[in-house]
Design an enzyme around this catalytic site. Structure first.
Site, PDB file in Angstrom:
ATOM      1  CD  GLN A   1       8.604 -13.898 -65.137  1.00  0.00           C
ATOM      2  OE1 GLN A   1       7.880 -14.767 -65.573  1.00  0.00           O
ATOM      3  NE2 GLN A   1       8.448 -12.629 -65.491  1.00  0.00           N
TER       4      GLN A   1
ATOM      5  CD  GLU B   1       6.375  -6.494 -70.039  1.00  0.00           C
ATOM      6  OE1 GLU B   1       6.591  -7.451 -69.295  1.00  0.00           O
ATOM      7  OE2 GLU B   1       5.817  -5.469 -69.653  1.00  0.00           O
TER       8      GLU B   1
ATOM      9  NE  ARG C   1       8.314  -9.840 -75.201  1.00  0.00           N
ATOM     10  CZ  ARG C   1       9.431 -10.376 -75.669  1.00  0.00           C
ATOM     11  NH1 ARG C   1       9.496 -11.651 -75.948  1.00  0.00           N
ATOM     12  NH2 ARG C   1      10.495  -9.636 -75.871  1.00  0.00           N
ATOM     13  CB  CYS C   2       1.625  -7.120 -71.480  1.00  0.00           C
ATOM     14  SG  CYS C   2       0.402  -8.110 -70.627  1.00  0.00           S
TER      15      CYS C   2
END
Lengths: 158, 290, 799
Positions: C235, C752, C382-383
């Site tokens: 990522q 998110e 996912r945050c």
């Protein structure tokens, strides 16, 4: 044990391979025959990313030996579009935004393709049950369900 | 997750399969649908030197009726069970339970014989076989023998199959008009084994329960026949109160192992609840309900 | 002036606000994606790890002979082999170090001990079984609450005497850091003077992002050219390149990192893992490409867990429900190495957003990080960094307080919201919220679902012994890291970048420092450029992930692509537009000041028939530019955001719980998100669906449980909960639009929010269901077994 010679039909083409008995079908498809559409997600037959169509049935290719495919008729995502035309399930996944990272997509498409042959006019509940062997981490499934419904309508209209 | 090295054989007749099994003995494993064995081999929990694949033996497939018995070939897949009109009419508990096994793709490969012969307490068909009063045709070097499902399941990965024997066929007595069935399975998600499951088949004579079989899934070392619960109901007019008592008896017969699905207390209670649900459903059906 | 004609031209661009179909889809639906495991280079070898069966043990010996004797095996690498290169340990992004291959001892189960490199993955797997490792077991430390006891086993002997391991003073060999923020004394006073005080212990359990594609790489070192090419599931490919250079000494100009198509990341693919490093070494040593791909067990067991925050939340309030103070104490289990992936100066990430959407005058938060014999990590799943944990504690505490006050949780929220006129709002813990309208959002949700009707139904059901719960969550996120004055990774500021080239015929190629993993960047960035430049998004090609072509960027995580990369894209496009304005003026022989922008062209004010389209201008840029101007039409922008963005939302969830089995059904989930300007509503909806489903998974089933010996239980998809279509609820979506005032197009980021907001919403619903019968807080995951325990204790399962 020596390698075994196997032949099968892959997306309409006769293919052959030399494989050790322990080689998994998914590895032979991806690494020998370079059809990398079907993916490996869990290796324990839970996620369905490796789903292909063998002799008109949906199968998880991570849990089948390549030698077992000798003589089979196999369809993978690479063979879904015909004569340059996308299959209705492919078009529906685009139209309904039924994919994001794309990793589960080939397995989803192949399962949707077969499912709609098994049940051409499914209810939403039928879809949820009939597609429950495929995990998707991105979409929350809602648009995949819509895509299968859309594909069903398209196929009915054809 | 890569299986170890093995020699592969795919015989086309039972005779050849039995001969191969005799030749290789306990170094060999019999491969049915492969959805239990292959993952175990990938994890190297199982490392057979020889794999005898039964998939090419046509005589092991198919569902038919002969001599008053429904006969199911051991290599009949879960989806073939679900699709069978004959089973829907004559042994409806089997396809109903099959719908709760694994997922659509796995059901295309997974077989009833593999599910029974593997001896995994989490598999669904053993309890179903106890409930329908099935018997099994076992083929070995000395010929064939038929044994009852009741008594076949001995422990985890331990069944009545003797060395060199292969499960060939499942025999199931067809249901009558006053038979009712139910399979209740609690699971965490699609594709999971049961946290607890109960299979019930009962026959009424008027209002009285003439015969009843209760099998329990995944609450002991193997499928359990809940005989003490059956005894509560057999010969009785089944009431809700009796169902509760029977479920208590079934709970007392369980011996579940704690895992991520639940502890002993939870699984025991769930065995009771699944039992109640399956009994209620079977009773309603026997009385002519859905 | 907007006319039907200009609207028509605008529609044709398929720019911002348009639900255009995705540009990445054609390859994915035809099996033509290119993921790391699809890459096959000539002469490529395969690596596979020998891993520790123990959570804590000393390595007495490693015997490679049998493995090396297996035909097809090229090498077996251990820590001793990496020592001469000084690569047996690597720095973590958190300032600690991590063993690349276990050096004398193992500190968690499945830790990397040796890598076998062989002709194919089958031989490599066989050879791992042949490497003989002799261990001496040590007592494992599994419970973080026991980490700082005087007689606790010392996990990191390498750092036992160190005063600090990158993030401040330590008090114990198993202590990593203590980080606090806020005015402790003032907060204590608020609690002393409060009418009502509530306190609740709660756990954000250890979970794993587990994208469907596991982590992996192909390392290829070209000895002749001295160049390293690394294909990997990252990522943050540019950061990986910098770290590889720091570790290997290969000049950054000779390291090419490529993130090809990525099968989901969710925070799992931010860090740098031993598999990457050993593959690089193996490729250098053997002179051949080396592929390493995790299997699912390895993924769940070793790379990047998330959460594991053991929290105590406290609220002080007046008796009529005005909150006066918040206090949070956290024990953070970081596993055996401090390898969380937060901006370097933020050991607990942005946890201090824990005052949430509420005007809380004083607050104090303290986080203590400790080592345990578990896998390292603590990533943002996912945050944005630790925002899920922060939102969970405040949203649960609001409900706990409401329960204590016997006040409806919606009313309590309304009473304490930061009001729209308070923005920009300065929170007690130091954030400057950019914009928001929380009361409107919550009101809209309550009306949409008939909140009063639901509460009435719940009361009726309760009277019948039926278990129904209603959960609310009105969250505020902080995303878009971030301003370089406060955010960096290993010293590199957290800007992001875009480079845009307009070709003579008016098509465009643009490259960004971010990397899509399913978010649809190739579509949404093209839409941004389409709107800014008046060129059709269909003709705009977006490329990311190849460090040799894309400008340097910090990557995609923490919802930073739209806030930072998207802003860079806007700014780069505007530079082009300014140059285009000059060229247009030159072409029409008018003053720049006489020109106005109209969708896809500059026109002369007052004379709409006189214009030059961007296509005209693009052509002219390559043959007819004003005197003294450079030819060409391209630009680059490195955007350092002035602030974070603060997306928010109001969620409501209705659950029914089976009182005999504990099975939970999410009957209704209504999610209203406000992410500011909406670029592609179709993609936003897809992102929200996915985030909600991940929230559902975490709240109701996901966990990585360990036994007392430190064995990880449940590390395949048999046990690790991923809902299928059968289990997944139906999602109802809604939105409001409150643009960010500082983002050049007002966008805030969205992917998110549904995860961050969804988890407490479901947990609040479950707890609401039980609390009405008198239960106290129940921890996640709210699986059937755990639910049943609560039910059974309450006696609700009586036949």
């Amino acid at each position: 044990m020596a390698k075994q010679h196997i032949t099968f039909t892959l997306n309409g083409q006769a293919v052959e391979a030399l494989v050790h008995p322990r080689e998994l079908l998914i590895h032979v498809l991806r690494e020998q025959l370079m059809q990398t559409g079907a993916h490996i997600g869990c290796e324990t037959s839970h996620c369905g990313a490796c789903t292909i169509d063998i002799d008109n049935e949906s199968v998880k290719a991570c849990t089948m030996l390549a030698v077992q495919a000798d003589g089979a008729d196999i369809l993978s995502v690479e063979g879904l579009a015909a004569n340059g035309e996308l299959h209705a399930v492919q078009q529906a996944f685009v139209d309904e935004h039924g994919l994001q990272c794309g990793f589960c997509t080939p397995g989803m498409l192949l399962r949707a393709y077969r499912f709609l042959k098994e049940n051409p006019t499914p209810t939403e509940e039928d879809i949820r049950w009939g597609m429950s062997g495929n995990l998707c981490r991105c979409t929350g499934y809602q648009n995949i369900i819509k895509a299968v419904q859309t594909a069903s309508r398209t196929l009915q209209a054809e | 997750m890569i299986p170890g090295v093995f020699d592969y054989h795919a015989p086309t007749t039972m005779a050849d399969a039995i001969a191969l099994l005799a030749q290789y003995g306990d170094e060999a494993k019999v491969l049915a649908g492969g959805h239990s064995l292959l993952p175990m081999m990938k994890l190297r929990f199982a490392e057979p030197a020889y794999l005898i694949d039964l998939n090419k033996i046509n005589e092991l497939r198919g569902i038919s009726e002969a001599n008053g018995m429904v006969r199911i070939g051991a290599m009949t897949t879960e989806n073939q069970l679900i699709a069978s009109d004959l089973l829907a009419q004559k042994c409806p508990l089997i396809p109903e339970a099959a719908r709760l096994v694994a997922d659509p793709q796995v059901r295309n490969r997974g077989t009833i014989g593999g599910d029974i012969a593997h001896g995994d307490p989490g598999n669904d068909h053993p309890a179903v076989m106890l409930a329908v009063g099935a018997s099994f045709v076992l083929a070995g070097p000395a010929g064939e023998r038929t044994v009852a499902a009741d008594g076949f399941f001995l422990g985890t990965y331990w069944t009545g199959l003797e060395e060199g024997e292969i499960l060939k066929e499942i025999l199931v007595p067809p249901v009558t008009a006053s038979t009712g069935h139910g399979y209740a399975k609690l699971k965490r998600k699609t594709g999971d084994y049961a946290t607890a499951g109960a299979a019930v088949q009962l026959t009424l004579n008027g209002d009285v329960c003439d015969s009843i079989n209760i099998g329990l899934t995944n609450v002991g070392a193997c499928a359990i026949k809940a005989t003490e619960a059956e005894d509560v109901l057999r010969g009785q007019v089944i009431t809700e109160a009796l169902i509760l008592t029977a479920a208590e008896k079934a709970m007392a017969m369980t011996d579940p192992a704690e895992d991520l699905r639940g502890d002993v207390e939870y699984k025991t209670h769930m065995a009771g609840e699944m039992c109640r649900r399956a009994l209620r459903q079977a009773l309603a059906r026997a009385k002519g309900g859905a | 002036m907007t006319t039907a004609e200009s609207l028509d031209r605008q529609d044709k661009l398929q720019g911002v606000g348009c639900s255009r179909k995705r540009k990445e889809d054609p390859r994915f639906i035809q099996g033509k994606g290119n993921y790391v495991d699809d890459i096959k280079l000539p002469g490529m070898l395969y690596g596979d790890f020998v891993r520790s069966p123990y959570a804590h043990a000393r390595i007495k010996s490693i015997n490679k002979e049998a493995a090396l004797a297996l035909p097809g095996v090229h090498a077996v690498l251990t820590a001793d082999d990496l020592k001469p290169l000084n690569l047996h340990w690597m720095p973590t992004l958190a300032g600690d170090k991590q063993a690349v291959l276990a050096d004398e001892k193992v500190c968690f189960q499945y830790q990397e001990v040796a890598m076998v490199i062989a002709d194919d993955r089958y031989i490599a797997a066989d050879a791992t079984e042949l490497v003989e490792v002799e261990y001496e077991e040590l007592p494992p430390l599994v419970d973080p609450h026991k980490a700082l006891l005087p007689d606790a086993p010392i996990i990191r002997e390498d750092a036992a005497g160190a005063d600090e391991v990158g993030q401040g003073q330590r008090t114990h060999p198993n202590h990593i850091f203590t980080w606090d923020v806020g005015d402790e004394a003032m907060t204590d006073r608020a609690f002393e003077n409060a009418d009502v005080v509530v306190s609740q212990e709660m756990l954000n359990q250890r979970v794993h992002p587990s994208p469907l594609e596991t982590c992996g790489c192909v390392a290829s070192f070209d000895k002749v050219r001295g160049e390293l090419t690394l294909y990997l599931t990252s990522q943050a490919p540019h950061v990986v390149r910098t770290v590889v250079t720091m570790l290997s000494g290969i000049p950054e100009s000779k390291v090419r990192v490529v993130s090809p198509d990525i099968g989901g990341g969710f925070g799992n693919k931010v860090g740098i893992y031993p598999g990457y490093v050993v593959s690089i070494v193996a490729s250098i040593v053997l002179g051949r490409p080396v592929k390493w791909i995790e299997d699912r067990i390895e993924n769940l067991s070793t790379t990047a867990f998330a959460r594991d925050y053991h929290m105590i939340g406290e609220l002080a309030a007046t008796k009529d429900g005005k909150i006066k103070g918040l206090r949070v104490n956290v024990l953070a289990d970081h596993g055996a190495f401090n390898a969380h992936a937060q901006p370097t100066k933020w050991p607990a990430g942005f946890f201090s957003i824990c005052t949430g959407s509420y005007d809380i005058p004083t607050a104090y938060a303290k986080v203590k990080g400790v080592y345990t014999n578990k896998a390292p990590g603590g990533v943002a799943y996912r945050c944005s960094f630790r925002v899920t944990e922060a939102v969970y504690v405040v949203e649960r505490m609001i409900d706990v307080l409401a329960h204590k006050l016997e006040m409806d949780p919606a009313e309590l929220r309304m009473k304490n919201f930061i009001q729209p006129e308070q923005f920009p709002y300065h929170s007690a813990l130091g954030w400057e919220y950019d914009s928001g309208d929380y009361p409107t959002a919550l009101k809209k949700v309550m009306e949409a679902v008939d909140y009063a009707g639901l509460r009435k139904e719940q009361a009726e059901k309760k009277a019948r012994g039926e278990i129904m719960g209603i959960g609310l969550c009105t969250f505020t996120e902080v995303v878009g890291a971030g301003p370089s004055k406060s955010c960096d990774i290993l010293g590199v500021g957290m800007f992001d970048s875009a480079e845009i080239r307009v070709h003579p015929t008016g098509s465009v190629i643009a490259r960004m420092g971010t990397i899509t993993q399913g978010q649809g960047h190739q579509t949404t960035y093209a839409q941004i450029i389409a709107t800014e430049l008046g060129l059709s998004s269909e003709d705009i090609q977006i490329e990311e992930g190849d460090t040799s072509t894309a400008p340097y960027g910090l990557g995609t995580y923490g919802s930073r692509s739209t806030p930072v990369g998207g802003a860079a894209t806007v700014m780069a496009a505007r530079k082009i537009r300014e140059k285009a304005r000059k060229i247009a003026a030159h072409l029409m022989e008018v003053s720049e000041n006489d020109l106005e922008w109209d969708v896809d062209r500059f026109r002369v004010a007052g004379n709409h028939e006189q214009f030059k389209t961007m296509k005209d201008i693009a052509w002219a840029a390559y043959n007819n530019v004003p005197e003294g101007m450079e030819m060409g039409l391209e630009s680059v922008d490195y955007y350092d955001p002035p602030n974070f963005t603060y997306p928010f939302g109001a969620y409501l969830c209705v659950v029914d719980i089976d009182r005999f089995t504990g099975e939970l059904k999410v009957r209704r989930f209504y999610a209203l998100d406000d992410c500011g300007t909406r670029i592609n509503p179709m993609i936003i909806e897809g992102q929200v669906h996915g985030g909600l489903n991940e929230a559902f998974a975490v709240a109701t089933g996901q966990e990585l449980p360990y036994d007392e010996q430190g064995n990880l239980l449940g590390n395949t998809f048999m046990d690790y909960f991923w809902p299928t279509m059968v289990e997944t609820p139906v999602w109802e979506l809604d939105y409001t639009v409150t643009p960010s005032p500082h983002h050049p197009m007002g966008a805030k980021g969205v992917a998110e929010s549904p995860h961050v907001g969804g988890i407490p919403c479901i947990s609040n619903a479950v707890n609401d269901a039980f609390m009405q019968f008198g239960a106290s807080h129940v921890n996640m995951p709210h699986n059937a077994w755990r639910n049943w325990k609560a039910i059974h204790e309450l006696g609700l399962d009586k036949q």
